[in-house]
Design a protein around this motif. Structure first.
Motif, PDB file in Angstrom:
ATOM      1  N   PRO A 410       0.819  -1.215   0.000  1.00 31.16           N
ATOM      2  CA  PRO A 410       0.000   0.000   0.000  1.00 31.16           C
ATOM      3  C   PRO A 410       0.847   1.256   0.000  1.00 31.16           C
ATOM      4  O   PRO A 410       2.070   1.213   0.185  1.00 31.16           O
ATOM      5  CB  PRO A 410      -0.815  -0.137   1.296  1.00 31.16           C
ATOM      6  N   GLY A 411       0.180   2.385  -0.222  1.00 26.64           N
ATOM      7  CA  GLY A 411       0.887   3.659  -0.201  1.00 26.64           C
ATOM      8  C   GLY A 411       1.496   3.954   1.152  1.00 26.64           C
ATOM      9  O   GLY A 411       1.286   3.233   2.132  1.00 26.64           O
ATOM     10  N   GLY A 412       2.254   5.030   1.222  1.00 26.70           N
ATOM     11  CA  GLY A 412       2.926   5.390   2.455  1.00 26.70           C
ATOM     12  C   GLY A 412       1.961   5.818   3.537  1.00 26.70           C
ATOM     13  O   GLY A 412       0.824   6.216   3.277  1.00 26.70           O
ATOM     14  N   ALA A 413       2.424   5.747   4.771  1.00 29.08           N
ATOM     15  CA  ALA A 413       1.605   6.142   5.924  1.00 29.08           C
ATOM     16  C   ALA A 413       1.762   7.632   6.185  1.00 29.08           C
ATOM     17  O   ALA A 413       2.874   8.162   6.142  1.00 29.08           O
ATOM     18  CB  ALA A 413       2.023   5.349   7.158  1.00 29.08           C
ATOM     19  N   ALA A 414       0.651   8.305   6.440  1.00 30.20           N
ATOM     20  CA  ALA A 414       0.703   9.713   6.822  1.00 30.20           C
ATOM     21  C   ALA A 414       1.173   9.841   8.267  1.00 30.20           C
ATOM     22  O   ALA A 414       1.215   8.851   9.011  1.00 30.20           O
ATOM     23  CB  ALA A 414      -0.683  10.341   6.655  1.00 30.20           C
ATOM     24  N   GLU A 415       1.552  11.033   8.661  1.00 29.32           N
ATOM     25  CA  GLU A 415       1.973  11.270  10.042  1.00 29.32           C
ATOM     26  C   GLU A 415       0.887  10.770  11.003  1.00 29.32           C
ATOM     27  O   GLU A 415      -0.298  11.054  10.827  1.00 29.32           O
ATOM     28  CB  GLU A 415       2.200  12.757  10.279  1.00 29.32           C
ATOM     29  N   GLY A 416       1.278  10.002  12.010  1.00 28.94           N
ATOM     30  CA  GLY A 416       0.341   9.489  12.994  1.00 28.94           C
ATOM     31  C   GLY A 416      -0.392   8.237  12.568  1.00 28.94           C
ATOM     32  O   GLY A 416      -1.200   7.710  13.336  1.00 28.94           O
ATOM     33  N   GLU A 417      -0.131   7.730  11.358  1.00 31.88           N
ATOM     34  CA  GLU A 417      -0.787   6.522  10.871  1.00 31.88           C
ATOM     35  C   GLU A 417       0.237   5.403  10.689  1.00 31.88           C
ATOM     36  O   GLU A 417       1.450   5.619  10.774  1.00 31.88           O
ATOM     37  CB  GLU A 417      -1.495   6.802   9.543  1.00 31.88           C
ATOM     38  N   TYR A 418      -0.250   4.207  10.428  1.00 31.26           N
ATOM     39  CA  TYR A 418       0.631   3.082  10.166  1.00 31.26           C
ATOM     40  C   TYR A 418       0.324   2.497   8.799  1.00 31.26           C
ATOM     41  O   TYR A 418      -0.750   2.709   8.229  1.00 31.26           O
ATOM     42  CB  TYR A 418       0.509   2.013  11.270  1.00 31.26           C
ATOM     43  N   VAL A 419       1.261   1.758   8.251  1.00 28.79           N
ATOM     44  CA  VAL A 419       1.107   1.166   6.929  1.00 28.79           C
ATOM     45  C   VAL A 419      -0.037   0.156   6.939  1.00 28.79           C
ATOM     46  O   VAL A 419      -0.112  -0.698   7.832  1.00 28.79           O
ATOM     47  CB  VAL A 419       2.416   0.478   6.482  1.00 28.79           C
ATOM     48  N   GLY A 420      -0.934   0.277   5.969  1.00 28.77           N
ATOM     49  CA  GLY A 420      -2.056  -0.652   5.858  1.00 28.77           C
ATOM     50  C   GLY A 420      -3.250  -0.280   6.699  1.00 28.77           C
ATOM     51  O   GLY A 420      -4.213  -1.043   6.780  1.00 28.77           O
ATOM     52  N   GLN A 421      -3.242   0.891   7.319  1.00 31.62           N
ATOM     53  CA  GLN A 421      -4.329   1.278   8.214  1.00 31.62           C
ATOM     54  C   GLN A 421      -5.671   1.374   7.478  1.00 31.62           C
ATOM     55  O   GLN A 421      -6.710   0.978   7.997  1.00 31.62           O
ATOM     56  CB  GLN A 421      -4.006   2.607   8.886  1.00 31.62           C
ATOM     57  N   ALA A 422      -5.646   1.866   6.236  1.00 32.57           N
ATOM     58  CA  ALA A 422      -6.881   1.991   5.470  1.00 32.57           C
ATOM     59  C   ALA A 422      -7.512   0.635   5.195  1.00 32.57           C
ATOM     60  O   ALA A 422      -8.734   0.502   5.124  1.00 32.57           O
ATOM     61  CB  ALA A 422      -6.616   2.717   4.158  1.00 32.57           C
ATOM     62  N   LEU A 423      -6.672  -0.406   5.043  1.00 35.25           N
ATOM     63  CA  LEU A 423      -7.177  -1.766   4.843  1.00 35.25           C
ATOM     64  C   LEU A 423      -7.695  -2.360   6.149  1.00 35.25           C
ATOM     65  O   LEU A 423      -8.814  -2.890   6.204  1.00 35.25           O
ATOM     66  CB  LEU A 423      -6.065  -2.658   4.277  1.00 35.25           C
ATOM     67  N   LEU A 424      -6.914  -2.255   7.197  1.00 36.20           N
ATOM     68  CA  LEU A 424      -7.215  -2.968   8.432  1.00 36.20           C
ATOM     69  C   LEU A 424      -8.252  -2.264   9.298  1.00 36.20           C
ATOM     70  O   LEU A 424      -8.874  -2.895  10.159  1.00 36.20           O
ATOM     71  CB  LEU A 424      -5.908  -3.162   9.214  1.00 36.20           C
ATOM     72  N   GLU A 425      -8.449  -0.979   9.085  1.00 39.37           N
ATOM     73  CA  GLU A 425      -9.438  -0.254   9.870  1.00 39.37           C
ATOM     74  C   GLU A 425     -10.542   0.364   9.005  1.00 39.37           C
ATOM     75  O   GLU A 425     -11.419   1.043   9.531  1.00 39.37           O
ATOM     76  CB  GLU A 425      -8.757   0.841  10.698  1.00 39.37           C
ATOM     77  N   GLY A 426     -10.471   0.123   7.698  1.00 40.01           N
ATOM     78  CA  GLY A 426     -11.454   0.721   6.778  1.00 40.01           C
ATOM     79  C   GLY A 426     -12.805   0.015   6.838  1.00 40.01           C
ATOM     80  O   GLY A 426     -12.943  -1.053   7.375  1.00 40.01           O
TER      81      GLY A 426
END
Length: 426
Positions: A410-426
């Protein structure tokens, strides 16, 4: 590769003496000295072209060690940066009973560790101290998801179509135990201890949530080993990566990265990594004459120029013939068959490591290429080119594909986020 952009660098700050800082247990960034005039002089592509180190009690940190790549950004690190001197690639399988919640916690831990280590800091807890004396050294840590990850976490509906298993190829002799995996991690740095430190930290962070499925080690020429920055050579002695896509090309992003409007949405600005362990049959290769090796590749060994003439970057003349009327670039030459214009424009960003895993009982070296390539769509990128190579590439008899993996990065993580957050918390 010479075609790729260099990592963003920061100038390290000067602190008090190393001995007093080390005893206070502070981060390894605080141990860095300044990159003074006695440090390495970097060329335009980030390669060191020379140095003059004045003897002193505390030698300043060179600019090579001070180079830092940002963890947060549009794309994950480890894709656009130049080749690194040392690399580790490894895959994990989730432990029995581990689901989406535990996977999210793992990616959160990994992302924080990657952020800290890439900034030259110690791990948040239980740091081994292996990299205490070093700067970031262009460290990058990249994370991806394998096909099997989605069923194990109940996210099958979010699995990209582009992640369908790769087809079989005639050169495949794949070891299933060293292929695929639920999660994939790529680590690269210009210092071997910094790279190992990251490898150990990532493994420890996995805890009971995941176990290592396979792990491979690689290397490239160290920055500064040549008089000027140049395209890397592989273990066959060939210049390798001449026609790598350049970020300055107008269609680069379209070919390498999933668009922000692409599907699935959690892959926006991400890419797909194909990983292949390709063993080079070096004994057979080295029995060829220099001319025979050049005919197999289609380029001069000395400077990478096409056999049709010019320099390394000169376009290949596929129609040029010699005095006898034979094609100067043989019809089955690797460079001819793999050209994008011979494959419907298919392109991939190659970012490999060489490897050497010892010598077999019969004296045969277990060595070759940890091939890693990036593309927006592996079917249009790697698969298209490999199918063409599979049908008659002269190089095929000198290589063997022994392991394989395809991963959604996945794309890079924004400040305060982690890699794959959009997948795992979406």
């Amino acid at each position: 590769m010479a075609d790729q952009s260099i990592p963003q660098a920061r100038t390290p700050v000067t602190d008090e003496s190393v001995s007093s800082q080390a005893s206070s247990g502070i981060s390894r960034r605080a141990l860095l000295g300044t990159a003074g005039a006695t440090g390495l002089v970097l060329g335009a592509a980030g390669g060191a072209v020379g140095y003059a180190a004045a003897p002193s009690e505390a030698t300043p940190l060179t600019s090579l060690g001070a180079d830092e790549v940002m963890f947060h950004g549009k794309h994950q690190p480890g894709i656009l940066q130049g080749l690194q001197a040392r690399g580790h690639v490894l895959a994990f399988d989730l432990a029995a009973g581990v689901g989406r919640k535990e996977a999210a916690a793992l990616l959160r831990r990994w992302s924080e560790t990657a952020r800290r280590l890439m900034a030259g800091e110690a791990a948040a807890s239980d740091d081994t101290g292996v990299a205490r004396d070093a700067g970031p050294s262009s460290l990058t840590i990249t994370f991806g998801f394998g096909h099997s990850f989605f069923a194990r976490t109940g996210l099958e509906k979010q699995r990209p179509v582009a992640l369908d298993p790769l087809p079989d190829f005639s050169s495949d002799h794949l070891d299933k135990a060293r292929s695929n995996g639920d999660l994939w991690v790529q680590i690269g740095a210009n210092d071997a201890l910094v790279a190992f430190h990251a490898l150990r930290a990532i493994q420890k962070d996995a805890g009971s949530a995941a176990r290592v499925r396979w792990q491979m080690n690689g290397f490239n020429r160290s920055p500064g080993a040549t008089a000027h920055p140049m395209t890397a050579r592989n273990l066959m002695g060939q210049i390798d990566g001449t026609r790598n896509p350049k970020p300055t090309e107008s269609d680069f992003d379209r070919r390498i990265f999933v668009p922000s409007s692409g599907e699935p949405s959690w892959m926006a600005n991400g890419s797909y990594a194909v990983v292949r362990r390709i063993r080079m049959l070096l004994d057979d290769w080295e029995r060829l004459s220099g001319k025979e090796q050049e005919d197999v590749i289609g380029r001069r060994k000395a400077d990478g120029a096409p056999l049709s003439g010019g320099t390394e970057t000169t376009g290949m003349d596929l129609e040029k013939t010699d005095a006898e009327g034979s094609l100067v670039v043989p019809i089955n030459a690797h460079a001819r068959i793999s050209r994008p214009d011979q494959n419907g424009g298919a392109a991939m960003l190659r970012r490999p490591f060489s490897y050497h895993d010892g010598i077999d009982a019969d004296g045969t070296p277990d060595a070759g290429l940890l091939f890693i390539c990036w593309q927006a769509d592996p079917l249009r990128g790697f698969v298209t080119v490999q199918r063409k190579l599979d049908r008659g590439d002269a190089l095929s008899k000198f290589i063997r594909h022994e392991a394989s993996g395809l991963f959604a990065v996945p794309g890079g993580a924004a400040e305060g986020e982690y890699v794959g957050q959009a997948l795992l918390e979406g």
